[in-house]
Design a protein around this motif. Structure first.
Motif, mmCIF file in Angstrom:
data_model
loop_
_atom_site.group_PDB
_atom_site.id
_atom_site.type_symbol
_atom_site.label_atom_id
_atom_site.label_comp_id
_atom_site.label_asym_id
_atom_site.label_seq_id
_atom_site.Cartn_x
_atom_site.Cartn_y
_atom_site.Cartn_z
ATOM 1 N N GLY A 132 -34.582 -83.528 40.321
ATOM 2 C CA GLY A 132 -33.930 -82.911 40.917
ATOM 3 C C GLY A 132 -32.762 -82.165 40.318
ATOM 4 O O GLY A 132 -32.371 -82.668 38.870
ATOM 5 N N ALA A 184 -24.375 -81.355 40.587
ATOM 6 C CA ALA A 184 -26.025 -80.811 40.682
ATOM 7 C C ALA A 184 -25.589 -79.279 40.675
ATOM 8 O O ALA A 184 -26.589 -78.421 40.524
ATOM 9 C CB ALA A 184 -26.566 -81.566 41.435
ATOM 10 N N THR A 200 -30.847 -93.782 40.112
ATOM 11 C CA THR A 200 -29.208 -93.367 39.875
ATOM 12 C C THR A 200 -28.689 -95.005 39.054
ATOM 13 O O THR A 200 -29.718 -95.929 40.510
ATOM 14 C CB THR A 200 -28.571 -93.246 41.062
ATOM 15 N N GLY A 236 -29.916 -83.345 41.044
ATOM 16 C CA GLY A 236 -28.921 -84.309 40.878
ATOM 17 C C GLY A 236 -29.311 -84.706 39.368
ATOM 18 O O GLY A 236 -28.185 -85.756 38.135
ATOM 19 N N GLU A 237 -30.337 -85.400 38.625
ATOM 20 C CA GLU A 237 -30.949 -85.867 37.439
ATOM 21 C C GLU A 237 -30.579 -85.024 36.240
ATOM 22 O O GLU A 237 -30.232 -85.684 35.410
ATOM 23 C CB GLU A 237 -32.329 -86.003 37.463
ATOM 24 N N ARG A 262 -34.899 -80.066 44.720
ATOM 25 C CA ARG A 262 -34.215 -80.881 45.552
ATOM 26 C C ARG A 262 -34.174 -82.065 44.922
ATOM 27 O O ARG A 262 -35.481 -82.578 44.619
ATOM 28 C CB ARG A 262 -34.085 -80.642 46.892
ATOM 29 N N SER A 263 -33.905 -83.386 45.227
ATOM 30 C CA SER A 263 -32.614 -84.141 45.165
ATOM 31 C C SER A 263 -34.418 -84.638 46.479
ATOM 32 O O SER A 263 -35.023 -85.722 45.854
ATOM 33 C CB SER A 263 -32.264 -85.299 45.148
ATOM 34 N N ASP A 264 -34.271 -84.100 46.821
ATOM 35 C CA ASP A 264 -36.389 -84.723 47.713
ATOM 36 C C ASP A 264 -37.073 -84.510 47.481
ATOM 37 O O ASP A 264 -38.683 -84.378 48.298
ATOM 38 C CB ASP A 264 -35.362 -84.514 49.652
ATOM 39 N N ALA A 320 -37.044 -88.316 41.814
ATOM 40 C CA ALA A 320 -36.783 -87.883 40.656
ATOM 41 C C ALA A 320 -36.013 -89.307 40.021
ATOM 42 O O ALA A 320 -36.390 -90.761 40.393
ATOM 43 C CB ALA A 320 -35.241 -87.373 41.393
#
Length: 119
Positions: A31, A45, A108, A33-34, A67-69, A105
């Motif tokens: 993702g 992100a 966290t 963010g990752e 995307r994160s999803d 992903a």
């Protein structure tokens, strides 16, 4: 004695983000963010998305960033969407309805510490 020219923060962030994108193995995804976390820029992100949107880095595996999803960020049916899905499928990634299936992903630190135990 002249030293190495210093890198401005924007150049450094770009370099770190591009290195993190290049490090995503073939057939895997991450993702935005990752990628930011792997680049040492947690919470950035949108910066990752902006740098990738410039599209000026030859050979960059941008298609592995989602995307994160797990969804492709391009609008369904757009040229970018179709190209990203095609590239992912060529690497053996399962994409259904614009979403990658069977991969997620990396968690966290908060998710690892506070998530309920697996059943």
């Amino acid at each position: 004695m002249p030293g190495k020219p210093t890198e401005n923060p924007a150049e450094k962030h770009r370099r770190l983000i591009l290195a993190a994108v290049r490090a995503v193995p073939r057939g895997q995804v991450a993702g935005y963010g990752e990628i930011a976390r792997r680049a040492g820029l947690p919470g950035r992100a949108r910066l990752v998305a902006r740098i990738l949107s410039e599209g000026d880095e030859p050979g960059l595996p941008w298609h592995r960033v989602l995307r994160s999803d797990g969804r492709v960020a391009f609008p369904p049916g757009s040229e970018g969407f179709d190209e990203q899905v095609q590239r992912l499928r060529a690497e053996g990634v399962r994409v259904e309805g614009g979403r990658v299936r069977g991969q997620s992903a990396a968690a966290t630190l908060d998710e690892m510490l506070w998530a309920p135990p697996p059943r």
